[in-house]
Structures are given as structure tokens and as C-alpha cells.
Design an enzyme around this catalytic site. Structure first.
Site, PDB file in Angstrom:
ATOM      1  N   GLU A   1     -48.245  20.885 -24.039  1.00  0.00           N
ATOM      2  CA  GLU A   1     -47.898  19.489 -24.315  1.00  0.00           C
ATOM      3  C   GLU A   1     -48.419  18.628 -23.178  1.00  0.00           C
ATOM      4  O   GLU A   1     -48.853  19.140 -22.138  1.00  0.00           O
ATOM      5  CB  GLU A   1     -46.383  19.340 -24.502  1.00  0.00           C
ATOM      6  CG  GLU A   1     -45.892  19.983 -25.790  1.00  0.00           C
ATOM      7  CD  GLU A   1     -44.399  19.872 -26.024  1.00  0.00           C
ATOM      8  OE1 GLU A   1     -43.706  19.277 -25.193  1.00  0.00           O
ATOM      9  OE2 GLU A   1     -43.934  20.396 -27.047  1.00  0.00           O
TER      10      GLU A   1
ATOM     11  N   HIS B   1     -41.095   7.944 -27.219  1.00  0.00           N
ATOM     12  CA  HIS B   1     -42.023   8.977 -27.691  1.00  0.00           C
ATOM     13  C   HIS B   1     -43.130   8.298 -28.474  1.00  0.00           C
ATOM     14  O   HIS B   1     -42.857   7.460 -29.333  1.00  0.00           O
ATOM     15  CB  HIS B   1     -41.288   9.994 -28.568  1.00  0.00           C
ATOM     16  CG  HIS B   1     -42.060  11.265 -28.743  1.00  0.00           C
ATOM     17  ND1 HIS B   1     -43.215  11.319 -29.491  1.00  0.00           N
ATOM     18  CD2 HIS B   1     -41.860  12.509 -28.269  1.00  0.00           C
ATOM     19  CE1 HIS B   1     -43.687  12.557 -29.466  1.00  0.00           C
ATOM     20  NE2 HIS B   1     -42.891  13.292 -28.722  1.00  0.00           N
TER      21      HIS B   1
ATOM     22  N   ARG C   1     -46.703  10.591 -21.477  1.00  0.00           N
ATOM     23  CA  ARG C   1     -46.107   9.856 -22.594  1.00  0.00           C
ATOM     24  C   ARG C   1     -46.029   8.352 -22.391  1.00  0.00           C
ATOM     25  O   ARG C   1     -46.202   7.580 -23.328  1.00  0.00           O
ATOM     26  CB  ARG C   1     -44.685  10.361 -22.797  1.00  0.00           C
ATOM     27  CG  ARG C   1     -44.616  11.345 -23.879  1.00  0.00           C
ATOM     28  CD  ARG C   1     -43.220  11.772 -24.128  1.00  0.00           C
ATOM     29  NE  ARG C   1     -43.328  13.124 -24.623  1.00  0.00           N
ATOM     30  CZ  ARG C   1     -42.321  13.905 -24.882  1.00  0.00           C
ATOM     31  NH1 ARG C   1     -41.099  13.474 -24.664  1.00  0.00           N
ATOM     32  NH2 ARG C   1     -42.513  15.098 -25.347  1.00  0.00           N
TER      33      ARG C   1
ATOM     34  N   HIS D   1     -36.667   7.691 -27.234  1.00  0.00           N
ATOM     35  CA  HIS D   1     -36.547   9.142 -27.410  1.00  0.00           C
ATOM     36  C   HIS D   1     -35.589   9.779 -26.406  1.00  0.00           C
ATOM     37  O   HIS D   1     -34.844  10.702 -26.743  1.00  0.00           O
ATOM     38  CB  HIS D   1     -37.949   9.733 -27.257  1.00  0.00           C
ATOM     39  CG  HIS D   1     -38.039  11.207 -27.451  1.00  0.00           C
ATOM     40  ND1 HIS D   1     -37.611  11.831 -28.600  1.00  0.00           N
ATOM     41  CD2 HIS D   1     -38.529  12.192 -26.647  1.00  0.00           C
ATOM     42  CE1 HIS D   1     -37.833  13.132 -28.496  1.00  0.00           C
ATOM     43  NE2 HIS D   1     -38.372  13.377 -27.318  1.00  0.00           N
TER      44      HIS D   1
ATOM     45  N   ARG E   1     -40.000  11.728 -17.788  1.00  0.00           N
ATOM     46  CA  ARG E   1     -39.766  13.160 -18.009  1.00  0.00           C
ATOM     47  C   ARG E   1     -41.005  13.854 -18.562  1.00  0.00           C
ATOM     48  O   ARG E   1     -41.651  13.368 -19.498  1.00  0.00           O
ATOM     49  CB  ARG E   1     -38.613  13.330 -19.007  1.00  0.00           C
ATOM     50  CG  ARG E   1     -38.326  14.763 -19.367  1.00  0.00           C
ATOM     51  CD  ARG E   1     -37.166  14.838 -20.336  1.00  0.00           C
ATOM     52  NE  ARG E   1     -37.468  14.205 -21.594  1.00  0.00           N
ATOM     53  CZ  ARG E   1     -37.963  14.829 -22.652  1.00  0.00           C
ATOM     54  NH1 ARG E   1     -38.203  16.134 -22.615  1.00  0.00           N
ATOM     55  NH2 ARG E   1     -38.205  14.167 -23.765  1.00  0.00           N
TER      56      ARG E   1
HETATM   57  C1  SIN Z   1     -41.880  16.763 -28.765  1.00  0.00           C
HETATM   58  O1  SIN Z   1     -41.824  17.776 -29.438  1.00  0.00           O
HETATM   59  O2  SIN Z   1     -42.849  16.026 -28.714  1.00  0.00           O
HETATM   60  C2  SIN Z   1     -40.670  16.392 -27.972  1.00  0.00           C
HETATM   61  C3  SIN Z   1     -40.486  17.299 -26.848  1.00  0.00           C
HETATM   62  C4  SIN Z   1     -39.732  16.593 -25.774  1.00  0.00           C
HETATM   63  O3  SIN Z   1     -39.337  15.454 -25.950  1.00  0.00           O
HETATM   64  O4  SIN Z   1     -39.574  17.181 -24.708  1.00  0.00           O
END
Ligand code: SIN
Length: 532
Positions: free
Chosen positions: A113, A234, A280, A340, A375
Site C-alpha cells: 500500500e 481516504h 494518502r 476515514h 497515518r
Molecule cells: C485501505 O484498505 O485502503 C484502508 C487501509 C487503512 O486505512 O489502513
């Protein structure tokens, strides 16, 4: 019916359940949760749990990635604890029954990610939170020392002076909202594990229970609160948003999905060298900018680089969500940012202890120092298990060593049944108004003038709601609105104090980082004035 217990846990997500399970062999644990036990934000977590689990990974790398995302405000010791204790906690979840995806050689299949320099996300398809919640609830079910009370909403923490005159949290006032009965739960130790406050914004990936109850209660009880200005939006919630908005997991971008404008331009490389996998805050601001600049309502998540079979097998929830809404994900998924996660919360040390004796906090409700100003993806489930474990170790020790402190009897005036309807505007209308003004004025891009207007609007709504709270019968909806107003006030207050831009807090009037004045947490507590 009033009750007493060794340990009171407020909230039934990953943090509360882990803490309860760890203490159950040594203590009587009463867990209150305001709806059904599975109604928690954990259930909605999609991506997974980040930890150093792969052969090519190292603690230093995960620490470094977390610190970079946190934009200078992470507490280095807390991050070290998070990362180094993480793998053991992930294997413990597996022992409790959580089944994460594995590759053909039976090794954990690790996803990637944004902001992570290695593959390190353990996951169960794209419904990891649900898998973990289900496993933990089954483990709790088997524990005779844990009693779970559903439909019980904690209204306020009880605070009593100890023999030396210092305030101590001695439990909570709880509303059984099925019958409208308020009662007292006395506890030697109270754990807040009640999650975040996404519902303070019009568009959010958080379920309707995420109303900031723990943060609001802790603030009213006098505990220190920190960094509420850092709200994570998000980038990729399914458009049009529902309540809650369906989250298109960041793991899709980790596997090659790309953000495009409606006419097909891949715009993210213009904003950051990591393109669609940039941190993000950068991605959310870029989308916000493109949408406003072009006068469009959303952008497109292009998943064509993820081959058909892989899309279906790795992201079944995303595929199903698109098909349920009448389109194929391969055609492009319409997305917008949505609130989020709150990186701030009730300030804790690295054992989960708050500034109020007897009160602990873990999970999203807490500000443990691991997230700083932003975060890192999938660090939140990890934070919950690592710090729940540490808090359980400390409480378990204190249960044996501390003299049992017996709180004096509480002189309490429970609310007299008041009129149901004193003619005030409806709670739902006020909640919607609050969520709208927070979205418009305290969202992804802020300014001094917007924050000033928000402060006045929140104060006006709070003053009016105080009348309802003090003069009518308490309800769960009313209590949630009271808490939402409280956290809105805290977010605006912290945002006004930070006259710079850093991580998730971006303001047009102070667009640069100012390390000289603001390389520190924003810490506030209740000073003067009566809470309502
Ligand atoms: C996601 O799956 O994009 C969210 C994961 C997160 O917020 O840590």
C-alpha cells in the site's frame, strides 16, 4: 441495574476485544458496546494489517516508512514499539483464528500500500477487518470471564477524587438505550476502545457508530486530547458516496490501479514521484484539486492493469460492490475522498495509559504517537493490537499490586424523565447540519476564515443542543450528537492552533511547514466551563 467489575471495556472492535481477551484469565471484564457486538469500524477495515513479515523486510524500514508518513510528529519510541512488537501480535491473531491469505507455498501473502517500501500487509481478501472481528468475537464467546453488554452506550466517565484528592476514573455512566435506563458501572480500570469520529463529516468510510464518543467523554472527564486536526481523508471512496461510503482499498493501487480524470489523464505523476501510490494526504488533495479545477464530481480508479482473475480473487468485495451498483470494475471505478481516520485522540503513553488515572485508551480513540501528522496505511489495526496488549500487561500487573481503591458512593442525580420533545429541531437534522459544515469548512483544504466560521457554527449548534441534553430524556441519538459536537469543537480548536500545513492538516493561509513553532503535538484539555 448498577454493576461493578475489575475492568470495564468500552467498545467491541479489534482494540477492545484484544484487551478483554488478554485480561480475561486474570480479571472480571465487562465490555459495553453501543449496538450489536460486531458493529465496529474494525468490520469495515479492508486493506489489512501492516507488519514486518516478509524475508526482504526489516524493522528499520517499517519504522522509517511510518516516520516519513507522520511528517515529523511521530513519537519515535512509540513507533519502535509498534513495529518491533507487531509480528508477534499478527501471529497471535492467527492463533485466535483469523485466516489471512497465503501464497501457494503457504507463506502469508503480503500486499503493498501507499508509503510502504516493502510488501508487508497481511490481509484476508479485501475484507480483513471482518475476518479479524469474527475471529476475536468467537474467542471472546469462549471466555467465561468476559461479559458483553450490547446496546449499552457509555454516556460519561465517572471521575472521583482518590484519598489524595487526585481525580481517578472509576467507571462510566451507561445508557441501555433499548429501555432508556441509565446505570452506573464501577470499575477499577476503564479501557476506552470506542473508535474514531468519521461521522462528524458528511462523506465518510466510517459506520454510523463512529461518533467520537470516547474522545468526547475523555475530554469532558479532564483527560488530555491531542492532534485532532489530523483527519485522514481516504482518497478512494466509491462515488456517489453512501453512508458509510464504500472503501476502494488502497491495495488496488498497490497492485497497479491508477487514478485518472474523467477524460483519462493519469494526473498523479504531476503531483508526486510515486504517482497513485503517493502518501494518502497528497493523493486526497490532488483529487480534491482536480475535481474543483475541472468542475467534476469524481475521478476514476482505473483497475485495468490488474488482470481479471487477480481482481476477482484478491478484491472480491470491491468487485461485488461495483456489480451490485450495476457496473463492471474493469470499466473504471468512480471515486472521491472521504473522511476515514482520526490520527489524534486521547493522549496515551506507550502502555495505553491516559493522563487520567484509571483510564486507558487504545485503537483509533487514542493518540499513542505512532501516526504523527499522517497515518501510514494499514498501521491502525496493528496499533490496536500492539497497544491493547501492552495496556493489558500493565493493567494485569496493577490488578495484583495496586491497593484496591474503593470509590466513595456516588451522589448522583440521574436525569428525571423529561419531555420527549421540547419543540427543538430534530436530532437528525442537526447531525446532518454539523456534518455538512465540517465537510465544507474543516475538510481537506482549510483556511483561517473557514475555521473561524466553523467554530462559530459548531458553538451555535452546541449551545442549542445543550438545552436538549439538559432538559429532556437522554437518548442514544442525542448522546451521539452531543459527542459529535464535542469532537467537532476539538477538531476546529486544534486546527486553529496549528498555523502551518503539515501532513493531513493543510491550510491556504499557512501553506508551509513551520518546524520552528509547530514541530510538536497539539495538546488540549478542558479548562474552565461546565461540560454538558
Ligand atoms: C485501505 O484498505 O485502503 C484502508 C487501509 C487503512 O486505512 O489502513
Amino acid at each position: 441495574m448498577d454493576r461493578s467489575t475489575d475492568v470495564l471495556v468500552i467498545g467491541s472492535g479489534i482494540a477492545g476485544l484484544t484487551f478483554a481477551l488478554k485480561l480475561a484469565p486474570r480479571a472480571r471484564v465487562l465490555l459495553v458496546t453501543k449496538k450489536e457486538r460486531a458493529d465496529s469500524s474494525t468490520n469495515y477495515a479492508r486493506g489489512g494489517i501492516a507488519s514486518v513479515l516478509g524475508d526482504d523486510d526489516r524493522f528499520e524500514l517499517h519504522i522509517q516508512d511510518t516516520l516519513v508518513a507522520g511528517a515529523g510528529l511521530c513519537h519515535p519510541r512509540a513507533v519502535e514499539v509498534l513495529v518491533t512488537e507487531g509480528p508477534a501480535r499478527v501471529y497471535e491473531l492467527i492463533e485466535w483464528g483469523a485466516q489471512f491469505d497465503r501464497d501457494p507455498g503457504a507463506q502469508l501473502s503480503l500486499g503493498r500500500e501507499g508509503g510502504h517500501s516493502r510488501r508487508r500487509i497481511a490481509h484476508a481478501g479485501d475484507h480483513t477487518g471482518h475476518e479479524i472481528e469474527t475471529a476475536l468475537l468467537a474467542a471472546v464467546e469462549a471466555e467465561p470471564n468476559i461479559e458483553v453488554l450490547e446496546d449499552h452506550l457509555a454516556l460519561d466517565l465517572l471521575v472521583t477524587p482518590d484519598p489524595a484528592g487526585r481525580p481517578v476514573c472509576t467507571g462510566a455512566l451507561v445508557l441501555d438505550h433499548r429501555v432508556g435506563e441509565t446505570s452506573v458501572v464501577r470499575a477499577r480500570f476503564t479501557m476506552l476502545a470506542s473508535g474514531g469520529c468519521g461521522q462528524v463529516y458528511r462523506h465518510t468510510t466510517n459506520p454510523d457508530i463512529a461518533t467520537g464518543d470516547g474522545i468526547a467523554m475523555a475530554y469532558r472527564a479532564g483527560a488530555r486530547i491531542a492532534n485532532m486536526e489530523f483527519i485522514q481523508f481516504h482518497p478512494t471512496a466509491l462515488f456517489p458516496t453512501e453512508d458509510p461510503a464504500f472503501l476502494m482499498t488502497e491495495a488496488l493501487r498497490g497492485e497497479g490501479a491508477e487514478l485518472r480524470t474523467l477524460d483519462g489523464r493519469a494526473f498523479m505523476p504531476e503531483y508526486h514521484p510515486l504517482g497513485s501510490l503517493a502518501p494518502r494526504d497528497v493523493v486526497a488533495r490532488a483529487i480534491d484539486h482536480e475535481i474543483k479545477e475541472r468542475g467534476e464530481t469524481h475521478v476514476i480508479l482505473d483497475v485495468s492493469r490488474i488482470a481479471g482473475e487477480k481482481l476477482e480473487s484478491h478484491f472480491p468485495a470491491a468487485v461485488e460492490a461495483c456489480r451490485d451498483r450495476g457496473f463492471e470494475p474493469a470499466e473504471g471505478i468512480p471515486v472521491v475522498p472521504a473522511a476515514h481516520y482520526v490520527c489524534g485522540g486521547v493522549l496515551t503513553d506507550s502502555m495505553g495509559h491516559t493522563s487520567l488515572a484509571g483510564l486507558y485508551a487504545t485503537g483509533e480513540v487514542a493518540c499513542s504517537g505512532v501516526h504523527g501528522a499522517n497515518r501510514l496505511a494499514s498501521n491502525s489495526l496493528l496499533e490496536a493490537v500492539v497497544f491493547a496488549d501492552r495496556a493489558a500487561r500493565l493493567v494485569s500487573y496493577r490488578l495484583q499490586t495496586d491497593a484496591a481503591y474503593v470509590a466513595p458512593p456516588l451522589r448522583r442525580e440521574l436525569p428525571k424523565p423529561g419531555p420527549e420533545d421540547p419543540g427543538l429541531p430534530g436530532i437528525a437534522a442537526r447531525r446532518a447540519e454539523l456534518r455538512g459544515l465540517m465537510w465544507d469548512l474543516v475538510g481537506i483544504v482549510r483556511s483561517d476564515e473557514r475555521l473561524e466560521r466553523a467554530e462559530a457554527d459548531v458553538a451555535r449548534l452546541a449551545a442549542a443542543e445543550a438545552v436538549r441534553w439538559l432538559s429532556t430524556r437522554w437518548t442514544a441519538d442525542g448522546a451521539e450528537l452531543r459527542n459529535l459536537l464535542q469532537v467537532a469543537e476539538l477538531i476546529v480548536r486544534c486546527a486553529r492552533l496549528r498555523r502551518e500545513s503539515r501532513g493531513l492538516h493543510y491550510t491556504l493561509d499557512h501553506p508551509h511547514r513551520d518546524n520552528e513553532r509547530f514541530l510538536r503535538d497539539t495538546v488540549i484539555s478542558r479548562a474552565g466551563g461546565l461540560p454538558w
